[in-house]
Design an enzyme around this catalytic site. Sequence first.
Site, PDB file in Angstrom:
ATOM      1  N   HIS A 101       3.643   7.040   5.362  1.00 48.98           N
ATOM      2  CA  HIS A 101       2.432   7.698   5.862  1.00 48.98           C
ATOM      3  C   HIS A 101       1.627   6.912   6.893  1.00 48.98           C
ATOM      4  O   HIS A 101       0.917   7.500   7.695  1.00 48.98           O
ATOM      5  CB  HIS A 101       1.531   8.138   4.699  1.00 48.98           C
TER       6      HIS A 101
ATOM      7  N   ASP B 240     -23.314  16.336 -25.199  1.00 44.63           N
ATOM      8  CA  ASP B 240     -21.894  16.490 -24.874  1.00 44.63           C
ATOM      9  C   ASP B 240     -21.277  15.258 -24.249  1.00 44.63           C
ATOM     10  O   ASP B 240     -20.374  15.364 -23.432  1.00 44.63           O
ATOM     11  CB  ASP B 240     -21.647  17.662 -23.890  1.00 44.63           C
TER      12      ASP B 240
ATOM     13  N   ASP C 188      -3.360   8.352  -0.919  1.00 46.50           N
ATOM     14  CA  ASP C 188      -3.683   7.258  -0.005  1.00 46.50           C
ATOM     15  C   ASP C 188      -5.111   6.780  -0.270  1.00 46.50           C
ATOM     16  O   ASP C 188      -5.388   5.595  -0.406  1.00 46.50           O
ATOM     17  CB  ASP C 188      -3.537   7.804   1.431  1.00 46.50           C
TER      18      ASP C 188
ATOM     19  N   HIS D  99       0.808  -1.222   0.000  1.00 49.18           N
ATOM     20  CA  HIS D  99       0.000   0.000   0.000  1.00 49.18           C
ATOM     21  C   HIS D  99       0.844   1.277   0.000  1.00 49.18           C
ATOM     22  O   HIS D  99       0.715   2.101  -0.917  1.00 49.18           O
ATOM     23  CB  HIS D  99      -0.996  -0.045   1.167  1.00 49.18           C
TER      24      HIS D  99
ATOM     25  N   GLU E 193       0.630   5.851  12.478  1.00 47.14           N
ATOM     26  CA  GLU E 193      -0.756   5.491  12.763  1.00 47.14           C
ATOM     27  C   GLU E 193      -0.909   3.996  13.083  1.00 47.14           C
ATOM     28  O   GLU E 193      -1.631   3.622  13.988  1.00 47.14           O
ATOM     29  CB  GLU E 193      -1.611   5.871  11.540  1.00 47.14           C
ATOM     30  N   ASP E 194      -0.208   3.142  12.338  1.00 45.40           N
ATOM     31  CA  ASP E 194      -0.501   1.706  12.400  1.00 45.40           C
ATOM     32  C   ASP E 194       0.594   0.822  12.988  1.00 45.40           C
ATOM     33  O   ASP E 194       0.414  -0.387  13.083  1.00 45.40           O
ATOM     34  CB  ASP E 194      -0.799   1.175  10.982  1.00 45.40           C
TER      35      ASP E 194
HETATM   36 MN    MN Z   1      -2.747   4.530   4.026  1.00 43.16          MN
END
Ligand code: MN
Length: 731
Positions: free
Chosen positions: A86, A273, A153, A62, A90-91
């Site tokens: 990134h 269009d 992301d 990812h 957080e993880d």
């Molecule tokens: Mn992410």
Amino acid sequence: MKANLDPFSNPDSTKVRLEDILIQLKEYASDADLDLVRKAYIFGSKAHEGQKRSSGDPYMTHPLCVALLLAEMRMDVATVVTGLLHDTVEDTLVTIEEIETLFGEHIKELVDGVTKLSKIKFSSREARQAENFRKMFMAMAADIRVIIVKLADRLHNMRTLDFLSAQKRHRIATETLEVYAPIAGRLGIQEMKIELEQVAFKNLKPEVWKKIESEMLSLKKANRNFIEEVQDMLNKELQEHSIAADVQGRYKHHYSIFRKMEAQNLDFDQVYDIIGFRVLVDDLAACYTALGLIHSLWRPVPGRFKDYVGMPKLNNYQSLHTTVIGPHGHRVEFQIRTKNMHEVAEWGVAAHWRYKEKSGMHQKDEMKFRWLRQFMEWQRDVSDPAEYLDIVKLDLFATDVYVFTPKGDIREFPRGSTPIDFAYSVHTDVGHHCVGARVSGRIVPLRYELKSGDTIEIITRADHQPSKDWLKFAKTSSARSKIRHFIRKQQRDRAKSIGRDILEKEFSRFGAEPKKELKSNQFNKFLSSRGISSEEELMAQLGYGKLTPRQVVSSVLPAEQMNEVSEEPAQTTLAKIFKRATKKSKGVVRVQGMDDILVTIGRCCSPIPGDSITGFVTRGRGVTVHRTDCSRSLSLDPERRIDVEWDGRTENRSTARVKMLCQDKPGMLAAISKEITNHKVNISSANCRSVGDSKAVNTFELGVSSVQVLNKLMSSLEKLSGVISVDRVVS
Ligand code: MN
């Protein structure tokens, strides 16, 4: 070599390698620090080791794909590195401090920004909240590159949505459509906006998507040669006039067709269009030449020509737009622009952060929100007021904070606002009874400054009331005016109640029935002679001390009745004490939220500045102040208790009583008074009596400025020879 203008590639996530990113970087940033990118890759891989995505792929696929998207956007190296890192804070167990140590402050700031944004979850059922959410999102990102990383992301997460549960897919797709795609659009990153919309739409309305898809297929079949036909005609004409151009034909996207069908209540066949052409030329003059050639080939539709070259849009979008009746009577839209204009059209704000080899790296100050000001400067003529307002709001929101209610709604406040502002925005009563707040579960004081992303829960207590101090914390004008209004009213109510007590007491003292007298003609005459509008107004004036009860009573009662009683010594004495107490205490003690109120110092405990004190609203003597530990104060009605404090600004002296047990010997009293005078303390009265056994008790009333002065004096007195004990008399 890969052209600048290609849209994003969409490779199999599991096949993306670090090398793909490095190849991209080498193409547009030959002097880039590739070792930093390698280091970020190794660091990220270690941090995410063992973690899997819902697809079962290693987690690192990812961040790699996100970084590749950023490299395809030609973002600077710091942004690409941030893409790789990134999700680490957080993880995983990685801390932001580690990022700073290894990658420097600059990248730390970017990663920190992305991490903060990841913590906000959009979960509103109301469409109007989406706009606030977008604003909060952008306000929280001090650096625009944080948002660009967040968009990349999201794009990769949307591409790999299939592996999630239906419920999660629905939530993420809604969020993408309501928040992320509009942000990409506002920043002018067209490719990003379109792909986010397409994937979200496909997930949210699969049935509608399929229907449009099959209509598109048959349309494309029927028009198989149409695009080529138009391209050939136009290319021939352009060549004849020596204009180098690239003519591209394309179909409108499913989502924009759907939007048009919905907004104008049309069937698929009724949407014009659907096929559009883009003509990319070398310079500005060629734009207008190409336009002339198109209009000579096909008849233009009136009112459909727009010159965004002469008048760029606020996000600096430049292009000529025209619609013509093309071959076979089909309406066709053309967009004509130079390649430079196309880059801005495709990349918007991101174009400014794209790596430009010639000019080298960008100045750091350019990276903040300066682009907003540039938007404004670029604008030569505001052709679309709604868009203008949007931009102005963007510029303003740097000074606002956006916080959540416990239900997940978003509210907007000026920077520096506190829980009090929040409480009053919920309801006036919530404001009045507010004692504190929980911010994301943690209890904070009322002076806490709200931060974007906070979830605020107000704690109230039924018996709590606003105080003047709140004006120091309240930032919004509505909260401030509600607090002021409450204090004024409360102050006046107290004054009225005190005034009524004093007056009734005075009437009773002269043997009159207060209720009866207040209805008498004499009383009404008194009011009008003084220009007092109502009985309530009179009570307030009495409470504030602007009138004395005697003035009222003597005007209302017959003179004989007054004379009968006024001889009584008790009243005279009481009046004297009352007067003296009032005079003495003036300005020494402040009563919470009240100006101008009568304050009496309790004679039982004689508190002096520095003592812990409490006030009581009395019947007839304003507010009496006692020491908190005074036995009398403990026995008083708690309903009448009121907060008071020493007024530190005044130099006034207060009276303290001191009792000394001494040997009854000559010179004792002189030594004591000398010591007291040395401490610059006044003796207002002294009482000396012999108690036998050659001992004497001396009681002094002393004028002291604070409890500290008194304590010092008392310890000096204790040291005098002949002194047995020194005590303060408190009740
Ligand atoms: Mn992410």
